[in-house]
Design a protein around this motif. Structure first.
Motif, PDB file in Angstrom:
ATOM      1  N   MET A   1      76.149  17.454  18.021  1.00 12.02           N
ATOM      2  CA  MET A   1      74.636  17.550  17.298  1.00 12.02           C
ATOM      3  C   MET A   1      74.692  16.544  16.288  1.00 12.02           C
ATOM      4  SD  MET A   1      72.545  19.740  15.947  1.00 12.02           S
ATOM      5  CE  MET A   1      73.263  21.491  16.632  1.00 12.02           C
TER       6      MET A   1
ATOM      7  N   SER B   1      72.631  13.869  18.495  1.00 14.59           N
ATOM      8  CA  SER B   1      71.352  14.244  18.647  1.00 14.59           C
ATOM      9  C   SER B   1      70.390  14.061  17.850  1.00 14.59           C
ATOM     10  CB  SER B   1      71.215  15.794  19.261  1.00 14.59           C
ATOM     11  OG  SER B   1      72.163  16.057  20.291  1.00 14.59           O
TER      12      SER B   1
ATOM     13  N   ILE C   1      67.144  18.375  16.000  1.00 20.05           N
ATOM     14  CA  ILE C   1      67.895  19.533  15.708  1.00 20.05           C
ATOM     15  C   ILE C   1      67.851  20.583  16.977  1.00 20.05           C
ATOM     16  CG2 ILE C   1      67.662  21.357  14.196  1.00 20.05           C
ATOM     17  CD1 ILE C   1      66.963  19.778  12.050  1.00 20.05           C
ATOM     18  N   ALA C   2      66.525  20.349  17.495  1.00 23.40           N
ATOM     19  CA  ALA C   2      66.354  21.431  18.731  1.00 23.40           C
ATOM     20  C   ALA C   2      67.217  21.072  19.917  1.00 23.40           C
ATOM     21  CB  ALA C   2      64.943  21.449  19.055  1.00 23.40           C
TER      22      ALA C   2
ATOM     23  N   GLY D   1      69.793  19.013  19.893  1.00 23.05           N
ATOM     24  CA  GLY D   1      71.334  19.434  19.522  1.00 23.05           C
ATOM     25  C   GLY D   1      71.677  20.913  19.473  1.00 23.05           C
ATOM     26  N   ALA D   2      70.831  21.742  19.184  1.00 20.98           N
ATOM     27  CA  ALA D   2      71.017  23.092  19.239  1.00 20.98           C
ATOM     28  C   ALA D   2      71.192  23.580  20.739  1.00 20.98           C
ATOM     29  CB  ALA D   2      70.025  23.954  18.627  1.00 20.98           C
ATOM     30  N   ILE D   3      70.479  23.056  21.458  1.00 17.53           N
ATOM     31  CA  ILE D   3      70.409  23.404  23.019  1.00 17.53           C
ATOM     32  C   ILE D   3      71.613  22.910  23.548  1.00 17.53           C
ATOM     33  CG2 ILE D   3      69.370  23.179  25.221  1.00 17.53           C
ATOM     34  CD1 ILE D   3      66.667  22.966  23.736  1.00 17.53           C
TER      35      ILE D   3
ATOM     36  N   VAL E   1      74.629  22.323  22.010  1.00 14.33           N
ATOM     37  CA  VAL E   1      75.744  22.863  21.509  1.00 14.33           C
ATOM     38  C   VAL E   1      75.853  24.282  22.061  1.00 14.33           C
ATOM     39  CG1 VAL E   1      76.676  23.784  19.367  1.00 14.33           C
ATOM     40  CG2 VAL E   1      75.912  21.317  19.549  1.00 14.33           C
ATOM     41  N   PHE E   2      74.649  24.904  21.867  1.00 15.81           N
ATOM     42  CA  PHE E   2      74.782  26.566  22.492  1.00 15.81           C
ATOM     43  C   PHE E   2      75.167  26.535  24.156  1.00 15.81           C
ATOM     44  CE2 PHE E   2      72.481  30.182  24.143  1.00 15.81           C
ATOM     45  CZ  PHE E   2      73.014  31.202  23.287  1.00 15.81           C
TER      46      PHE E   2
END
Length: 203
Positions: free
Chosen positions: A87, A90, A129-130, A132-134, A136-137
């Motif tokens: 994260m 990213s 952020i988007a 990194g979120a993808i 990590v998820f």
């Protein structure tokens, strides 16, 4: 442990002997008599015990909640520990491209640093952020090894609970606990890459 105890034992033995005539060691309790009768050494001894006791109590008060949280949420802690760098990378990659002159202009026009962050920096870094979120998820979804090792089987997710062939629709974990007849089906042969993106996951 041995390397810790041996020096202590050696110092303890040396404290029981004094240098006598001709340099020969002579058994004596003089050091201990001075330790427990001299006011200066008594003060040092009391201070040492007090500091050690206080540090021990504080460590218990801080360490117990941390240990309790780690035991109850070991899987979450393990995933966060592994995935936070992804994260950070990213978001950092996008923040490097943000023109700092925009922030300086906002501050020159009277905006506070907090408002500058909320209205300039944060909106421009949403792509990071988007991303990194993808990342990590998706990796958290496939991190079966982390969940298996840290969860001890108590955290059941899809990668750990793959269905079997129609002859036995129950999962491997259910069959293991006797909730599905043994030998009534076989596990699907799913390659690790199917449940673990990039083949390594957050383990």
């Amino acid at each position: 442990m041995l390397f810790f105890l041996l020096p202590l034992a050696e110092n303890g033995l040396q404290s029981l002997y004094l240098s006598g005539a001709a340099g020969k060691p002579v058994f004596s309790l003089d050091y201990y008599v001075r330790l427990f009768t001299d006011g200066y050494y008594l003060g040092v001894l009391f201070r040492m015990i007090w500091v050690s006791l206080l540090a021990t109590i504080i460590c218990i008060l801080i360490g117990y909640p941390v240990a309790y949280f780690m035991v109850r949420y070991a899987v979450i802690i393990g995933l966060v520990h592994v995935l936070v760098p992804l994260m950070v990378i990213s978001i950092a990659a996008v923040l490097k491209s943000v023109d700092t002159r925009l922030e300086e202009a906002a501050e020159l026009l009277g905006a506070s640093r907090w408002r500058t962050f909320l209205e300039i920096t944060l909106p421009l870094s949403l792509d990071g952020i988007a991303t990194g979120a993808i990342v990590v998820f998706m990796l958290a979804n496939g991190s079966f090894l982390t969940m298996l090792l840290l969860g001890g089987g108590s955290v059941v997710t899809l990668p750990l609970d793959l269905p079997t062939v129609p002859a036995c629709p129950e999962s491997r974990l259910r069959r293991r606990h006797g909730q599905c007849p043994a030998g009534s089906g076989r596990d699907l042969a799913v390659p690790p890459v199917a449940t673990d993106p990039a083949g390594w996951g957050a383990s």
